[in-house]
Write an enzyme that holds these catalytic residues in place. Structure first.
Site, PDB file in Angstrom:
ATOM      1  N   ARG A  42      -4.607   2.116  -6.827  1.00 14.29           N
ATOM      2  CA  ARG A  42      -3.841   1.498  -5.666  1.00 14.29           C
ATOM      3  C   ARG A  42      -4.161  -0.036  -5.618  1.00 14.29           C
ATOM      4  NH1 ARG A  42      -4.867   1.252   0.091  1.00 14.29           N
ATOM      5  NH2 ARG A  42      -3.082   1.463   1.274  1.00 14.29           N
ATOM      6  N   SER A 111       2.690  11.233  -0.098  1.00  6.21           N
ATOM      7  CA  SER A 111       1.859  11.278   1.054  1.00  6.21           C
ATOM      8  C   SER A 111       2.812  11.972   2.197  1.00  6.21           C
ATOM      9  CB  SER A 111       1.505   9.800   1.599  1.00  6.21           C
ATOM     10  OG  SER A 111       0.662   9.275   0.515  1.00  6.21           O
ATOM     11  N   LYS A 140      -6.808   1.420   5.267  1.00  4.76           N
ATOM     12  CA  LYS A 140      -5.628   1.207   5.269  1.00  4.76           C
ATOM     13  C   LYS A 140      -5.161   0.811   6.864  1.00  4.76           C
ATOM     14  CE  LYS A 140      -1.269   4.124   4.748  1.00  4.76           C
ATOM     15  NZ  LYS A 140      -0.457   3.497   3.992  1.00  4.76           N
TER      16      LYS A 140
HETATM   17  N1  TZP Z   1      -3.579   6.697   2.852  1.00 10.92           N
HETATM   18  C1  TZP Z   1      -3.866   7.289   4.140  1.00 10.92           C
HETATM   19  S1  TZP Z   1      -5.399   6.723   4.813  1.00 10.92           S
HETATM   20  C2  TZP Z   1      -5.710   5.792   3.345  1.00 10.92           C
HETATM   21  C3  TZP Z   1      -4.776   5.796   2.497  1.00 10.92           C
HETATM   22  C4  TZP Z   1      -4.559   5.256   1.333  1.00 10.92           C
HETATM   23  C5  TZP Z   1      -7.079   5.019   3.046  1.00 10.92           C
HETATM   24  C6  TZP Z   1      -8.133   5.995   3.144  1.00 10.92           C
HETATM   25  O1  TZP Z   1      -9.271   5.058   3.052  1.00 10.92           O
HETATM   26  P1  TZP Z   1     -10.864   5.613   3.187  1.00 10.92           P
HETATM   27  O2  TZP Z   1     -11.785   4.340   2.860  1.00 10.92           O
HETATM   28  O3  TZP Z   1     -11.082   6.717   2.374  1.00 10.92           O
HETATM   29  O4  TZP Z   1     -10.946   5.858   4.491  1.00 10.92           O
END
Ligand code: TZP
Ligand code: MG
Length: 209
Positions: A42, A111, A140
């Site tokens: 990503r 997703s 995010k």
């Molecule tokens: N999609 C939904 S939450 C997220 C993504 C890419 C980020 C999750 O990051 P983390 O650091 O594991 O909480």
């Protein structure tokens, strides 16, 4: 045949800034040594050609591990780098279009944040679902309202597709993730942002409870 549900057990999503300490390839290699079973590249601010370069480096590092590599958002990069597949969100190109570009044999993840999107996901097109965000996260910034573990269980109950929970998850949440019925746990900062990505991955006791 490979068991996608088993591969989704500990799913690492990379973050360019968080991986900068050890570098992308080293972070992923160490995390895989520690038990990560699936990797998503990503790289939100990168170009397609930069993603292809990063993916090729990761692909070389993952040879012989059996750990799949997919690219987030950018199906063209996934095709060009010939990785294992792609992961898209509701705002990206349609799953049907992504499948047409990838061909039948690649992995396609989608997703889903709501019951409606889970029910709309066609298992003939999409191989697995990413469900969340389960908890709030700083990784995010534009994420939807967290659904919690109850919300996760409700989404899991609506699908027969392999699935992985995401959003604010740490090793300590593993029992709750599996109790909700998810096949795996996707994490960014719990592994990428850590001084020792291998030890961080090992903290996820990978026994299904
Ligand atoms: N999609 C939904 S939450 C997220 C993504 C890419 C980020 C999750 O990051 P983390 O650091 O594991 O909480
Ligand atoms: Mg996306």
């Amino acid at each position: 045949m490979t068991d996608l549900r088993a591969q989704l057990r500990l799913y690492l999503v990379t973050d360019t800034a968080l991986c900068s300490h050890h570098g992308l390839v080293q972070t992923v290699q160490q995390a895989v040594d520690g038990g990560v079973s699936f990797v998503q590249l990503r790289a939100k601010d990168a170009t397609t050609s930069e993603r292809v370069d990063m993916a090729c480096a990761l692909k070389a590092a993952l040879v012989g591990t059996g750990v799949p590599l997919v690219i987030n958002d950018d199906v063209a990069a996934a095709v060009k780098a010939d990785v294992d597949g792609a992961h898209i969100g509701q705002g990206d190109i349609s799953p049907e279009r992504a499948r047409a570009l990838l061909g039948p044999d690649k992995i396609l993840g989608l997703s889903c944040e709501t019951p409606r999107t889970v029910q709309a996901a066609d298992p003939g097109v999409v191989d697995y679902l990413g469900l969340g965000p389960v908890l709030g996260t700083a990784t995010k910034t534009d994420h939807a309202t967290p659904i919690g573990f109850d919300g996760l269980a409700r989404l899991v109950a609506l699908t027969s597709s392999p699935n992985v929970a995401i959003g604010g998850l740490k090793a300590v949440h593993q029992a709750q993730v599996f109790a909700a019925g998810a096949d795996g746990q996707a994490v960014v900062s719990a592994i990428c942002g850590q001084n020792d990505p291998k030890a961080a991955a090992q903290e996820f006791n990978q026994t299904k409870v």
